[in-house]
Design an enzyme around this catalytic site. Structure first.
Site, mmCIF file in Angstrom:
data_model
loop_
_atom_site.group_PDB
_atom_site.id
_atom_site.type_symbol
_atom_site.label_atom_id
_atom_site.label_comp_id
_atom_site.label_asym_id
_atom_site.label_seq_id
_atom_site.Cartn_x
_atom_site.Cartn_y
_atom_site.Cartn_z
ATOM 1 N N LEU A 14 0.852 -1.193 0.000
ATOM 2 C CA LEU A 14 0.000 0.000 0.000
ATOM 3 C C LEU A 14 0.891 1.247 0.000
ATOM 4 O O LEU A 14 0.949 2.004 0.957
ATOM 5 C CB LEU A 14 -0.931 -0.034 1.215
ATOM 6 N N HIS A 15 1.635 1.435 -1.094
ATOM 7 C CA HIS A 15 2.536 2.579 -1.253
ATOM 8 C C HIS A 15 1.728 3.816 -1.642
ATOM 9 O O HIS A 15 0.497 3.773 -1.687
ATOM 10 C CB HIS A 15 3.612 2.259 -2.287
ATOM 11 N N ALA A 16 2.389 4.912 -1.958
ATOM 12 C CA ALA A 16 1.700 6.191 -2.179
ATOM 13 C C ALA A 16 0.642 6.127 -3.274
ATOM 14 O O ALA A 16 -0.482 6.594 -3.085
ATOM 15 C CB ALA A 16 2.719 7.286 -2.492
ATOM 16 N N ALA A 19 -2.222 3.880 -2.160
ATOM 17 C CA ALA A 19 -2.986 4.549 -1.103
ATOM 18 C C ALA A 19 -3.878 5.638 -1.694
ATOM 19 O O ALA A 19 -5.029 5.803 -1.276
ATOM 20 C CB ALA A 19 -2.042 5.139 -0.058
ATOM 21 N N GLU A 88 -2.271 -2.192 -10.904
ATOM 22 C CA GLU A 88 -0.859 -1.998 -11.229
ATOM 23 C C GLU A 88 -0.292 -3.123 -12.081
ATOM 24 O O GLU A 88 0.866 -3.083 -12.463
ATOM 25 C CB GLU A 88 -0.047 -1.816 -9.947
#
Length: 90
Positions: A14-16, A19, A88
């Protein structure tokens, strides 16, 4: 108040960017969205800073719960986002 536990499965967790997508989906619904590593310490799922502070890497189990108008739709949309690896493609 629907609730469930889900595992972060995308490679980067849950990176930028992930998120931001989570908060974007949560913000489309009028209900309250809460997310956390355990049910007792959930944060506001509509706050980018709160979601990023979870530092949820791949394999982290998160508790999601929604409450209010369109709570089921919101939960389903967030589950779909997570299960689709935040779009992604990895």
């Amino acid at each position: 108040m629907p609730a469930l536990e889900i595992t972060i499965i995308n490679k980067l967790g849950l990176h930028a960017r992930a998120a931001a997508k989570f908060v974007g989906v949560a913000g489309r619904y009028p209900c309250q969205v809460r997310v956390g590593r355990n049910p007792e310490s959930c944060v506001d799922g509509k706050s980018i800073m709160a979601v990023m502070m979870l530092a949820a890497g791949k394999g982290t189990n998160l508790h999601l719960h929604t409450e209010g108008e369109q709570e089921d739709e919101a939960l389903n949309a967030l589950v779909e986002l997570i299960n689709n690896r935040f779009d992604e493609g990895e």
